[in-house]
Each structure stands twice: as C-alpha cells, then as structure tokens.
Design a protein around this motif. Structure first.
Motif, mmCIF file in Angstrom:
data_model
loop_
_atom_site.group_PDB
_atom_site.id
_atom_site.type_symbol
_atom_site.label_atom_id
_atom_site.label_comp_id
_atom_site.label_asym_id
_atom_site.label_seq_id
_atom_site.Cartn_x
_atom_site.Cartn_y
_atom_site.Cartn_z
ATOM 1 N N ILE A 135 -5.910 -9.382 -12.990
ATOM 2 C CA ILE A 135 -7.009 -10.279 -13.556
ATOM 3 C C ILE A 135 -6.970 -11.386 -14.257
ATOM 4 O O ILE A 135 -7.469 -12.435 -14.013
ATOM 5 C CB ILE A 135 -8.220 -9.382 -14.096
ATOM 6 N N GLN A 136 -6.105 -11.158 -15.319
ATOM 7 C CA GLN A 136 -5.693 -12.616 -16.348
ATOM 8 C C GLN A 136 -4.994 -13.663 -15.314
ATOM 9 O O GLN A 136 -5.265 -14.894 -15.495
ATOM 10 C CB GLN A 136 -4.764 -12.128 -17.215
ATOM 11 N N SER A 137 -4.015 -13.311 -14.179
ATOM 12 C CA SER A 137 -3.483 -14.252 -13.420
ATOM 13 C C SER A 137 -4.512 -14.823 -12.537
ATOM 14 O O SER A 137 -4.324 -15.991 -12.517
ATOM 15 C CB SER A 137 -2.400 -13.378 -12.522
ATOM 16 N N ALA B 53 -15.308 -16.964 -11.896
ATOM 17 C CA ALA B 53 -14.867 -17.618 -10.627
ATOM 18 C C ALA B 53 -16.091 -18.073 -9.816
ATOM 19 O O ALA B 53 -15.887 -19.441 -9.305
ATOM 20 C CB ALA B 53 -14.180 -16.651 -9.818
ATOM 21 N N THR B 54 -17.140 -17.395 -9.642
ATOM 22 C CA THR B 54 -18.215 -17.759 -8.909
ATOM 23 C C THR B 54 -18.938 -19.140 -9.485
ATOM 24 O O THR B 54 -19.564 -19.913 -8.859
ATOM 25 C CB THR B 54 -19.190 -16.813 -8.517
ATOM 26 N N VAL C 61 -7.896 -19.760 -11.007
ATOM 27 C CA VAL C 61 -9.101 -20.503 -11.065
ATOM 28 C C VAL C 61 -9.313 -21.427 -12.197
ATOM 29 O O VAL C 61 -9.631 -22.721 -11.418
ATOM 30 C CB VAL C 61 -10.446 -19.527 -11.323
ATOM 31 N N GLU C 62 -8.899 -21.336 -13.280
ATOM 32 C CA GLU C 62 -8.972 -22.402 -14.435
ATOM 33 C C GLU C 62 -8.258 -23.567 -13.965
ATOM 34 O O GLU C 62 -8.526 -24.632 -14.205
ATOM 35 C CB GLU C 62 -8.066 -21.817 -15.600
ATOM 36 N N GLY D 73 -7.411 -21.625 -3.902
ATOM 37 C CA GLY D 73 -6.682 -21.638 -2.476
ATOM 38 C C GLY D 73 -5.556 -20.600 -2.772
ATOM 39 O O GLY D 73 -5.007 -19.806 -1.860
ATOM 40 N N ARG D 74 -4.871 -20.335 -3.848
ATOM 41 C CA ARG D 74 -3.692 -19.377 -3.890
ATOM 42 C C ARG D 74 -4.224 -18.070 -4.431
ATOM 43 O O ARG D 74 -3.241 -17.412 -4.628
ATOM 44 C CB ARG D 74 -2.852 -19.859 -5.205
ATOM 45 N N VAL D 75 -5.458 -17.858 -4.714
ATOM 46 C CA VAL D 75 -6.274 -16.434 -4.585
ATOM 47 C C VAL D 75 -6.263 -15.742 -3.406
ATOM 48 O O VAL D 75 -7.281 -16.306 -2.403
ATOM 49 C CB VAL D 75 -7.473 -16.534 -5.530
ATOM 50 N N GLN D 76 -5.559 -15.025 -3.289
ATOM 51 C CA GLN D 76 -5.522 -14.153 -2.087
ATOM 52 C C GLN D 76 -6.644 -13.009 -1.862
ATOM 53 O O GLN D 76 -6.810 -12.376 -2.739
ATOM 54 C CB GLN D 76 -4.109 -13.350 -1.575
#
Length: 112
Positions: free
Chosen positions: A13-15, A67-68, A20-21, A26-29
C-alpha cells in the motif's frame, strides 16, 4: 515485488501511494490492486509480521481516497474502492464509487 513476496500488505500500500504521489498511475497494476483489496476484504491470515488482512483496512481505504482524489480517470481504482467500502459497511460510499466508475467508463465511450 518484494513486498508481495513477503506478504507485506502495508508495504504494498505504501508503494502504491508513492507511485500515485509521483504521478506514476500507469505503473499501478490492476492485478496488484485486486490482490491487496481481496487480502483485506477476506481478512487473509498469516501476512507479514503476523498481521491479518483486516488490520490494513484503514490504510487501504485511505490509499483509495488519496488515489481517487489525485486521478478520477481510473475505473479500476473506483471499482476496488467500492468493493472495499462495501466490506467496511459503507454502502453509500460504495454506491458513490460505483457511480463514479460508470461515469469514467461512459466518458471513454464519448471520447471514441
């Protein structure tokens, strides 16, 4: 990858939050989002440091809110957020997230 292998949901979750920060949505799968969300919803036992999935509920809810707030254009964020909200007993929030997911998908249709 290493956090997933260690079954460290907090680390994952931290990663995700850091990506997002850094504006790297795009790298969030989608598969990782699904795996983490299911681990929390089903209260997966025997995670890193003896934790269970439910112990990460607040942190994951906070991640999806963050994130949203930063990108409303990812329907998968809204979908998994709705599943998590429903599991947390927030039916109104889950409905709102599903409606936002629908709006994102409808906007894509209009763009085509």
């Amino acid at each position: 990858g290493i956090c997933i292998k260690l079954r460290d949901i907090n680390g994952v979750i931290q990663s995700l939050r850091r990506l997002v920060e850094l504006d790297q949505m795009g790298r969030v799968q989608r598969q990782v989002l699904g795996m983490v969300t299911q681990a929390v919803i089903t209260d997966m036992p025997e995670l890193y440091e003896g934790r269970s999935g439910r112990s990460c509920m607040r942190q994951l809810l906070d991640f999806y809110k963050f994130a949203t707030d930063h990108t409303a254009s990812r329907p998968d964020f809204w979908s998994f957020y709705a599943h998590l909200q429903e599991a947390a007993g927030d039916d109104v929030g889950a409905l709102e997230s599903r409606l936002r997911q629908c709006r994102v998908l409808q906007a894509r249709l209009w763009d085509e």
